[in-house]
Design a protein around this motif. Structure first.
Motif, PDB file in Angstrom:
ATOM      1  N   CYS A  90    -116.203 -11.686  54.347  1.00 47.94           N
ATOM      2  CA  CYS A  90    -115.576 -13.010  54.421  1.00 47.94           C
ATOM      3  C   CYS A  90    -116.472 -13.947  55.226  1.00 47.94           C
ATOM      4  N   LYS A  91    -116.173 -15.243  55.165  1.00 48.57           N
ATOM      5  CA  LYS A  91    -116.934 -16.228  55.940  1.00 48.57           C
ATOM      6  C   LYS A  91    -116.869 -15.935  57.438  1.00 48.57           C
ATOM      7  N   ASN A  92    -115.765 -15.338  57.909  1.00 51.23           N
ATOM      8  CA  ASN A  92    -115.625 -15.043  59.332  1.00 51.23           C
ATOM      9  C   ASN A  92    -116.252 -13.701  59.723  1.00 51.23           C
ATOM     10  N   GLN A  94    -115.441 -10.662  58.611  1.00 54.83           N
ATOM     11  CA  GLN A  94    -114.606  -9.500  58.333  1.00 54.83           C
ATOM     12  C   GLN A  94    -114.868  -8.992  56.920  1.00 54.83           C
ATOM     13  N   ASP A 144    -110.571 -17.644  51.027  1.00 59.51           N
ATOM     14  CA  ASP A 144    -111.807 -17.709  51.802  1.00 59.51           C
ATOM     15  C   ASP A 144    -112.816 -18.688  51.216  1.00 59.51           C
TER      16      ASP A 144
END
Length: 145
Positions: A90-92, A94, A144
Motif C-alpha cells: 500500500c502507499k503507507n 503496509q 488506496d
C-alpha cells in the motif's frame, strides 16, 4: 424520471442488503465507510453532474470539499473478490493491499470550487485499483489508489 426513481430505489435496496450481509468480523465501521464512499454498482447518475450529485449524496461535502474520490461501478462481491488477489504494498507501506481491474469514475474537485458549493469533474474509465483489506474473511476497508 421514472427510470431515475427506479434506479434510486434499486440503489437503496442494494445498500440495505449490504447492511444485512455486512461482516461481523474485521472492521465493520471501516467496511461500511468504504461502501459509502466508493461503491456505486449501477452508476445511479449518468451525466456530467455525476460527481457533484454523488459527492453530496454520500456526505463527502458536509464539512469541506473532498479534493478527490473514486467510485467503483462493480457489485460488492466483485470488489470483495479483489481481497483474494495477491497482496501488494500500500502507499503507507503496509502489505494488505490487493489489485483488481474495475470500472470507475474519478471525481476531481474543480479549481474554482469552494465550500459549500463543491464542484467536481468526472472521469470514467476501466483501470486497476488497489484496495486495503482486513478481517477474516477479508473485506475492503480503504481505497488506496
Amino acid at each position: 424520471m421514472a427510470l431515475q426513481k427506479t434506479l434510486a430505489w434499486l440503489l437503496l435496496l442494494t445498500l440495505l442488503s449490504l447492511e444485512l450481509v455486512q461482516p461481523s468480523y474485521g472492521q465493520p465501521h471501516m467496511y461500511q465507510r468504504f461502501l459509502r464512499q466508493h461503491v456505486d454498482p449501477i452508476k445511479t447518475v449518468n451525466s456530467n453532474s455525476y460527481c457533484n450529485v454523488m459527492m453530496q449524496r454520500r456526505r463527502m461535502t458536509a464539512n469541506h470539499c473532498k479534493h478527490f474520490n473514486t467510485f467503483v461501478h462493480e457489485n460488492i462481491w466483485n470488489i470483495r473478490s479483489i481481497c483474494s488477489a495477491p497482496t501488494v504494498r500500500c502507499k503507507n507501506g503496509q502489505m494488505n493491499c490487493h489489485e483488481g481491474l474495475v470500472s470507475v469514475t474519478d471525481c476531481k474537485e474543480t479549481g474554482s470550487s469552494m465550500f459549500p458549493n463543491c464542484r467536481y469533474q468526472p472521469m470514467a474509465s476501466t483501470r486497476i485499483i488497489a484496495i486495503a483489506c482486513n478481517g477474516n474473511p477479508p473485506v475492503p476497508v480503504h481505497f488506496d489508489r
